[in-house]
Design a protein around this motif. Structure first.
Motif: not given
Length: 69
Positions: A37-51
């Protein structure tokens, strides 16, 4: 489905979740973050999306469809 094949199927989802969790942890660590949530790329992040996808699949055991929390 037999109990053994169900267990193997469940193990597959759990292992994928572990892998994706580790990838997410490494990404956070490399960016000196304690949360996505502290990352500016949170909404489009492929790593987070995969998780998130791995979490969903581990909870639904790959059945798809609706999921109730």
């Amino acid at each position: 489905m037999s109990e053994a094949s169900t267990k193997n199927s469940n193990d597959r989802f759990i292992e994928r979740l572990r892998e994706q969790k580790e990838n997410l942890r490494q990404c956070q660590e490399s960016h000196s973050l304690s949360s996505c949530l502290s990352c500016p790329s949170v909404l489009g992040c492929p790593t987070r999306q995969s998780y998130v996808k791995a979490v969903y699949e581990s909870m639904s055991k790959g059945e798809g469809g609706d999921f109730e929390f």
